[in-house]
Motif scaffolding. Structure first.
Motif, PDB file in Angstrom:
ATOM      1  N   ASP A 122     -40.634  -0.762  12.141  1.00  0.00           N
ATOM      2  CA  ASP A 122     -40.640   0.029  10.913  1.00  0.00           C
ATOM      3  C   ASP A 122     -40.562  -0.896   9.695  1.00  0.00           C
ATOM      4  OD1 ASP A 122     -40.511   2.154   9.137  1.00  0.00           O
ATOM      5  OD2 ASP A 122     -38.379   2.532   9.481  1.00  0.00           O
ATOM      6  N   GLY A 123     -39.621  -1.845   9.734  1.00  0.00           N
ATOM      7  CA  GLY A 123     -39.459  -2.764   8.605  1.00  0.00           C
ATOM      8  C   GLY A 123     -40.663  -3.661   8.398  1.00  0.00           C
ATOM      9  N   SER A 125     -43.817  -3.119   9.278  1.00  0.00           N
ATOM     10  CA  SER A 125     -44.979  -2.364   8.792  1.00  0.00           C
ATOM     11  C   SER A 125     -44.790  -1.923   7.344  1.00  0.00           C
ATOM     12  CB  SER A 125     -45.233  -1.149   9.689  1.00  0.00           C
ATOM     13  OG  SER A 125     -44.147  -0.242   9.646  1.00  0.00           O
ATOM     14  N   ARG A 126     -43.571  -1.580   6.955  1.00  0.00           N
ATOM     15  CA  ARG A 126     -43.314  -1.230   5.553  1.00  0.00           C
ATOM     16  C   ARG A 126     -43.582  -2.429   4.637  1.00  0.00           C
ATOM     17  NH1 ARG A 126     -40.057   3.494   4.527  1.00  0.00           N
ATOM     18  NH2 ARG A 126     -39.331   4.458   6.474  1.00  0.00           N
ATOM     19  N   ARG A 129     -47.254  -2.904   4.146  1.00  0.00           N
ATOM     20  CA  ARG A 129     -47.800  -1.876   3.263  1.00  0.00           C
ATOM     21  C   ARG A 129     -47.489  -2.190   1.813  1.00  0.00           C
ATOM     22  NH1 ARG A 129     -46.375   2.922   0.882  1.00  0.00           N
ATOM     23  NH2 ARG A 129     -47.895   4.627   0.970  1.00  0.00           N
ATOM     24  N   LEU A 130     -46.249  -2.574   1.528  1.00  0.00           N
ATOM     25  CA  LEU A 130     -45.847  -2.879   0.158  1.00  0.00           C
ATOM     26  C   LEU A 130     -46.592  -4.090  -0.389  1.00  0.00           C
ATOM     27  CD1 LEU A 130     -41.995  -2.275   0.467  1.00  0.00           C
ATOM     28  CD2 LEU A 130     -43.608  -0.930  -0.901  1.00  0.00           C
ATOM     29  N   SER A 155     -34.522   5.376  14.099  1.00  0.00           N
ATOM     30  CA  SER A 155     -35.731   4.657  13.703  1.00  0.00           C
ATOM     31  C   SER A 155     -36.961   5.541  13.817  1.00  0.00           C
ATOM     32  CB  SER A 155     -35.896   3.408  14.569  1.00  0.00           C
ATOM     33  OG  SER A 155     -34.759   2.583  14.494  1.00  0.00           O
ATOM     34  N   ASN A 158     -37.159   7.787  10.845  1.00  0.00           N
ATOM     35  CA  ASN A 158     -37.597   7.131   9.615  1.00  0.00           C
ATOM     36  C   ASN A 158     -39.034   6.637   9.687  1.00  0.00           C
ATOM     37  OD1 ASN A 158     -35.301   6.622   7.450  1.00  0.00           O
ATOM     38  ND2 ASN A 158     -34.350   6.614   9.470  1.00  0.00           N
ATOM     39  N   LEU A 159     -39.511   6.410  10.894  1.00  0.00           N
ATOM     40  CA  LEU A 159     -40.864   5.900  11.068  1.00  0.00           C
ATOM     41  C   LEU A 159     -41.906   6.874  10.533  1.00  0.00           C
ATOM     42  CD1 LEU A 159     -42.260   3.425  12.317  1.00  0.00           C
ATOM     43  CD2 LEU A 159     -42.406   4.694  14.462  1.00  0.00           C
ATOM     44  N   GLU A 161     -41.825   8.628   7.845  1.00  0.00           N
ATOM     45  CA  GLU A 161     -41.824   8.832   6.388  1.00  0.00           C
ATOM     46  C   GLU A 161     -43.153   8.437   5.746  1.00  0.00           C
ATOM     47  OE1 GLU A 161     -37.290   8.598   4.765  1.00  0.00           O
ATOM     48  OE2 GLU A 161     -38.415   6.731   4.846  1.00  0.00           O
ATOM     49  N   GLU A 162     -43.740   7.345   6.207  1.00  0.00           N
ATOM     50  CA  GLU A 162     -45.013   6.872   5.673  1.00  0.00           C
ATOM     51  C   GLU A 162     -45.984   6.740   6.844  1.00  0.00           C
ATOM     52  OE1 GLU A 162     -43.781   3.229   3.940  1.00  0.00           O
ATOM     53  OE2 GLU A 162     -43.028   4.148   2.104  1.00  0.00           O
ATOM     54  N   ARG A 165     -49.610   3.648   8.243  1.00  0.00           N
ATOM     55  CA  ARG A 165     -49.362   2.284   8.727  1.00  0.00           C
ATOM     56  C   ARG A 165     -49.423   2.295  10.249  1.00  0.00           C
ATOM     57  NH1 ARG A 165     -43.215   1.877   8.644  1.00  0.00           N
ATOM     58  NH2 ARG A 165     -42.554   3.995   8.167  1.00  0.00           N
TER      59      ARG A 165
END
Length: 612
Positions: A122-123, A125-126, A129-130, A155, A158-159, A161-162, A165
């Motif tokens: 998750d971290g 891939s975020r 994306r950013l 996790s 939260n995965l 949310e966006e 990705r």
């Protein structure tokens, strides 16, 4: 095609499909022949051969990030990324039993505490994306029961949310961790494995979290795996791929093992799977002693129940489970839940005994502090594999427990030195109903009983008084360090120094006798197989300060660093926790000690031995 012909994932991707079964057989032969010599996690890796082949053919490591959870299922990954020298697996300067960044750019997460890989993916891939990074995938391989851990579900929540990705969560479902997996999620996975769950049911649990679901898929069919993983990659959104595998695949002794299917083994005969050197009579381990003591205590006391986090066998609770299955509660890989549930059990009138590996207490510190200790719950913690454990390395050494527990108000901690004191201290712990208690002990053989010359009124055992009535050096030995302390006392006596050796038995809170004993000695040495910062030495120093006892204090423990893998002897030697080094440090510091003594004088190993 033989595995020796594969030195990188790029080479693997060029292997013709028809040659993949032969390559898989070659890898299994290699695993059996090599791990049987060194010991290690055999069953899990035999089960992921085809899965790892498919992952490295579909995804492009290290451009795509591949995270293994738990990390012990990464042996095949090591082989395919150019690490095929397993002769010194899990030995000092040899290959780690887990992914290790120092070994390869293909390794990401080094620890093997389960249920964390999805958060890593998750971290990662975020971050991509950013930063506007496109075309890369983060892959989490969740296996050996790791999906039973609460963090995995946090996790997954939260995965979603966006959704723009590429995150692929591969659920390596073999139905087991050490023990068969438990709980509702495991039950649903089992239904899907058997074909009893409908497609709607299969998709529902993950679609509720906003995730796509693909599967179940045969985890031993490389081409089918490649097809489904390729589909997941092309979706460019968070996807759960449900893969069915067999732990110990292709190795008859592992498949026939009804306990843990060779989850981890020592040196074995590769033909039979039997332990090597079977002519030797094994000495009882700390776990063996606890297992029998716990079963006996439960037989005598109706209020005693046990709690395990997917490790009833490794922690010794399987003995009680066979006799009284309803009195052993397996919560899966969920130490946090185990501690808070235990507080509830205690509130309702039972005395729960929560048996964990010491390293996994780290994950449940908040629950120990706020749910158990704050509510003065009569819960007993059993911390197996405390101190230096050996070949599993940094994430599995149980070296933080004493430092963590000394910050918990009201917690009483015992460190048995032998089998007799383990049984004794367990009985004493079970009699405490208004506060939490803990027993911590190490890995391996328990060794012979160590007698005391007398017991002081507060329970402290005096083990020896050598030379000059023992009035020069007070050696405070915590648990496993008692034999070392006795050996050091003998050598120091030969050098003209009188030593008193004491075992506090209950090391927290600090027994009052230690302050009175310290006041009659010229130097106090605390020996503990725990981190040298904030352990028992810190509490002893605090007790001396409060009692206005001014005496130099030397701490001999493990350094404040992550210790690598290797034999227990090698690691202790590198860390400086050996008999000879204790003697050398005391002898070196002794001439600098005068009759004027400062309360803030502390000498630590690995630092210059001078008095401030």
């Amino acid at each position: 095609m033989r595995m020796e012909q594969i030195g990188s994932p790029a080479q693997l991707r060029s292997v013709p499909e028809a040659e993949l079964p032969q390559l898989a057989d070659s890898i299994r032969e290699f695993l059996v022949s090599n791990v049987s010599l060194t010991g290690g996690h055999l069953g899990p890796n035999l089960g992921v051969v085809e899965l790892t082949l498919a992952i490295h053919r579909v995804f492009e490591s290290p451009r795509d990030s591949i995270v293994f959870d738990a990390g012990h299922q990464a042996y095949v990954h090591k082989i395919l990324t150019g690490r095929q020298d397993f002769r010194s697996l899990r030995s000092v300067d040899g290959l780690s039993g887990y992914p290790n960044r120092a070994e390869s750019q293909h390794d990401i997460v080094e620890n093997s505490h389960a249920s964390a890989s999805i958060a890593w993916a998750d971290g990662i891939s975020r971050a991509w994306r950013l930063q506007g990074v496109l075309g890369r995938s983060a892959v989490a391989i969740v296996g050996d029961g790791a999906l039973t851990g609460g963090m995995a579900w946090e996790s997954l929540n939260n995965l979603s949310e966006e959704l723009d990705r590429s995150v692929v969560v591969v659920v390596n479902d073999n139905g087991r961790s050490y023990d068969p997996t438990v709980g509702g999620a495991a039950r649903h996975l089992a239904e899907w494995r058997s074909g009893n769950g409908s497609s709607v049911q299969q998709e529902g649990i993950f679609e509720l979290l906003g995730l796509r679901y693909l599967g179940p898929v045969d985890g031993h069919n490389v081409m089918e795996l490649e097809r489904v993983l390729g589909e997941a990659k092309a979706l460019r959104c968070p996807v759960v791929v449900h893969v069915i595998t067999e732990k110990g695949r292709g190795y008859a002794p592992a498949r026939a093992d009804g306990a843990d299917q060779f989850h981890t083994v020592g040196a074995i005969d590769p033909e039979t799977g039997k332990p090597a050197n079977t002519t030797l009579t094994p000495e009882p381990s700390w776990t063996d002693v606890f297992a029998q003591a716990m079963a006996g205590a439960a037989e005598q006391r109706a209020d005693v129940v046990a709690v395990t986090a997917a490790m009833s066998g490794p922690t010794g609770l399987s003995v009680l489970a066979r006799a009284s299955p309803d009195r052993v509660i397996d919560v899966g890989i969920a130490e946090q839940h185990a501690l808070t549930m235990a507080a509830g059990l205690a509130f309702a009138g039972l005395h729960p005994v929560v048996a964990l590996y010491s390293t996994f207490l780290n994950r449940a510190y908040d629950q120990l502090l706020m749910d158990v200790a704050l509510h003065r719950a009569g819960v007993t913690l059993i911390l197996d594999r405390s101190g230096v454990t050996g070949p599993d390395g940094a994430s599995h050494h149980g070296m933080w427990d004493l430092a963590l527990m000394q910050t918990v108000p009201g917690l009483r901690v015992a460190a048995p030195r032998d089998a007799r004191t383990l049984r004794e201290e367990l009985d004493e712990a079970l009699d405490v109903h208004d506060a939490p208690t803990a027993l911590r002990y190490g890995k391996g053989a328990v060794g012979p009983d160590i007698g005391a010359i007398r017991r002081l009124p507060d329970g402290t055992d005096v083990l020896a008084e050598a030379g000059n009535n023992g009035c020069d050096v007070l050696l405070i030995a915590v648990g496993s360090t008692c034999p070392m302390a006795l050996g050091a006392a003998e050598q120091l006596e030969e050098q003209g120094l009188g030593c008193t050796v004491v075992d506090p038995r209950w090391v927290l809170p600090v027994p009052p006798s230690l302050t009175s004993l310290a006041s009659s000695h010229q130097l106090v040495v605390v020996l503990e197989e725990g981190i040298d910062c904030g352990g028992i030495e810190a509490r002893v120093r605090q007790a001396l300060d409060r009692a206005h006892v001014q005496v130099p204090l030397m701490s001999v423990g493990l350094p404040e660093e992550f210790l690598g893998h290797g034999s227990r002897t090698d690691i202790l030697d590198r860390a400086g926790l050996t008999l000879d080094r204790i003697v050398d440090r005391v002898v070196a510091i002794w001439p600098t000690l005068g009759k004027e003594r400062s309360a803030d004088t502390t000498v630590r190993p690995g630092k210059e031995d001078t008095v401030t």
